[in-house]
Design an enzyme around this catalytic site. Structure first.
Site, PDB file in Angstrom:
ATOM      1  N   GLY A 149     -14.110   3.927   1.633  1.00 30.66           N
ATOM      2  CA  GLY A 149     -13.254   2.911   1.028  1.00 30.66           C
ATOM      3  C   GLY A 149     -13.494   1.509   1.553  1.00 30.66           C
ATOM      4  O   GLY A 149     -12.763   0.588   1.190  1.00 30.66           O
ATOM      5  N   ALA A 182      -2.695   4.142  -6.126  1.00 25.65           N
ATOM      6  CA  ALA A 182      -4.108   3.794  -6.045  1.00 25.65           C
ATOM      7  C   ALA A 182      -4.899   4.478  -7.149  1.00 25.65           C
ATOM      8  O   ALA A 182      -5.819   3.894  -7.737  1.00 25.65           O
ATOM      9  CB  ALA A 182      -4.665   4.180  -4.677  1.00 25.65           C
ATOM     10  N   THR A 190       0.831  -1.195   0.000  1.00 25.57           N
ATOM     11  CA  THR A 190       0.000   0.000   0.000  1.00 25.57           C
ATOM     12  C   THR A 190       0.873   1.257   0.000  1.00 25.57           C
ATOM     13  O   THR A 190       2.096   1.173  -0.186  1.00 25.57           O
ATOM     14  CB  THR A 190      -1.002  -0.020   1.181  1.00 25.57           C
ATOM     15  OG1 THR A 190      -1.959   1.019   1.005  1.00 25.57           O
ATOM     16  CG2 THR A 190      -0.310   0.130   2.521  1.00 25.57           C
ATOM     17  N   LYS A 248       3.228   1.308  -4.088  1.00 26.98           N
ATOM     18  CA  LYS A 248       2.590   0.528  -5.149  1.00 26.98           C
ATOM     19  C   LYS A 248       3.308   0.614  -6.496  1.00 26.98           C
ATOM     20  O   LYS A 248       3.219  -0.317  -7.304  1.00 26.98           O
ATOM     21  CB  LYS A 248       1.125   0.939  -5.296  1.00 26.98           C
ATOM     22  CG  LYS A 248       0.283   0.575  -4.083  1.00 26.98           C
ATOM     23  CD  LYS A 248      -1.180   0.938  -4.263  1.00 26.98           C
ATOM     24  CE  LYS A 248      -1.977   0.560  -3.015  1.00 26.98           C
ATOM     25  NZ  LYS A 248      -3.414   0.787  -3.188  1.00 26.98           N
ATOM     26  N   ALA A 299      -3.191  10.790  -8.792  1.00 28.20           N
ATOM     27  CA  ALA A 299      -2.708   9.996  -9.923  1.00 28.20           C
ATOM     28  C   ALA A 299      -1.551   9.099  -9.507  1.00 28.20           C
ATOM     29  O   ALA A 299      -0.714   8.710 -10.317  1.00 28.20           O
ATOM     30  CB  ALA A 299      -2.271  10.923 -11.065  1.00 28.20           C
ATOM     31  N   GLY A 300      -1.500   8.764  -8.209  1.00 31.55           N
ATOM     32  CA  GLY A 300      -0.456   7.877  -7.699  1.00 31.55           C
ATOM     33  C   GLY A 300      -0.845   6.421  -7.858  1.00 31.55           C
ATOM     34  O   GLY A 300      -1.681   6.072  -8.699  1.00 31.55           O
TER      35      GLY A 300
END
Length: 297
Positions: A262, A151, A83, A87, A148-149
């Protein structure tokens, strides 16, 4: 089935298949993933141990990501969940990528098999299933994705595969949001995804928004979206689940928005990750029940 449960309950622990797994990330003490995996492993007759590897808790001489992978593989781990913020960082240390991980460019599950490290992505399917369950009936033609990482990459693909016709992407790094928008447009069609800044002029174009950044987590409080721009007609999704209600969701709920945390993504991605790590198919409702019991406690 009752017969299966009865057999599992009376299987001596020394005769059970042992599975060792873990989660690598920063600030993950609130994660419910270990409990979901261990409870389902127990239900399926495994001797399952799931270890949190929180680099925030490892002091000033903490091991590198590569060292953590080396150590866990050496110690006989079957697999790992990955996580924030690793990632994408984990990819250079892997031997192979599954199809989804390759397409997305991010990994949240690593399986150790036959001496190899194989990276997978269950975030895409996890978000897609949760989104369909909670927001599938809501209008979702034009959507804002914040982040925009690692996840965000998976969420972006999931949204476009779920019928979003235009995806607006914003990120603290303008370059990163532009690169993602260009990559998605190449795969899904010209201008299906565009990089943007959050301005008052953007809001009337949106049906809803998704936060795929860590802003709002217990260790990173705040909101990635200007709360004064929230309108009641918008739906709001946050992929964070600790806390279950982030500052963004709390503000959106108070304005009458349809909201989703989430939690659903956490459960559905865990379902797929559990199967990859153990080779056994878990019960999604059993994992959801474990998750809900922990959030209620």
């Amino acid at each position: 089935m009752p017969e299966l449960d009865q057999t599992i309950t009376h299987t001596p622990i020394l005769q059970r298949r042992k599975v060792l797994a873990g989660l690598i990330g920063q600030g993950i003490q609130g994660s419910r993933t270990p409990a979901m995996h261990q409870a389902e492993g127990e239900r399926l007759g495994l001797h399952y141990f799931y270890q949190l590897l929180d680099t925030d808790q490892m002091g000033s001489n903490k091991p590198s990501l590569e060292q953590l992978l080396n150590a866990t593989q050496y110690c006989g781990f079957s697999g790992l969940n990955i996580t924030f913020p690793y990632k994408q960082q984990v990819i250079p240390f892997l031997d192979e990528l599954g199809a989804t991980a390759k397409a997305v460019g991010a990994v949240n599950t690593v399986v150790f098999k036959d001496g190899k490290r194989i990276g997978h992505n269950t975030d895409l399917s996890g978000f897609a299933l949760s989104f369909q369950e909670q927001m599938g009936a809501a209008k979702h033609d034009h959507v804002l994705l914040i982040g925009a990482g690692g996840a965000g990459l998976a969420v972006a693909h999931a949204l476009l595969q779920s019928g979003v016709t235009k995806l607006f992407i914003t990120d603290v790094s303008t370059e990163r949001s532009q690169e993602l928008a260009q990559s998605l447009s190449a795969q899904y069609g010209v201008e299906r995804a565009v990089a943007t800044a959050i301005t008052p002029d953007l809001i009337p174009q949106l049906d809803g928004l998704v936060n795929a950044t860590p802003v709002g987590m217990a260790k990173l409080p705040g909101s990635p979206f200007p709360l004064e721009l929230i309108e009641a007609r918008l739906w709001v999704v946050d992929i964070i689940y600790f806390p279950l209600e982030t500052e963004l969701l709390k503000a959106a709920r108070s304005k009458g928005c349809r909201v989703a945390s989430g939690a659903g993504m956490a459960v559905f991605q865990a379902v797929a990750a559990f199967e990859l790590i153990t080779g056994l198919k878990p019960d999604a409702e059993a994992l959801r029940s474990t998750f809900n019991s922990l959030m209620a406690s």
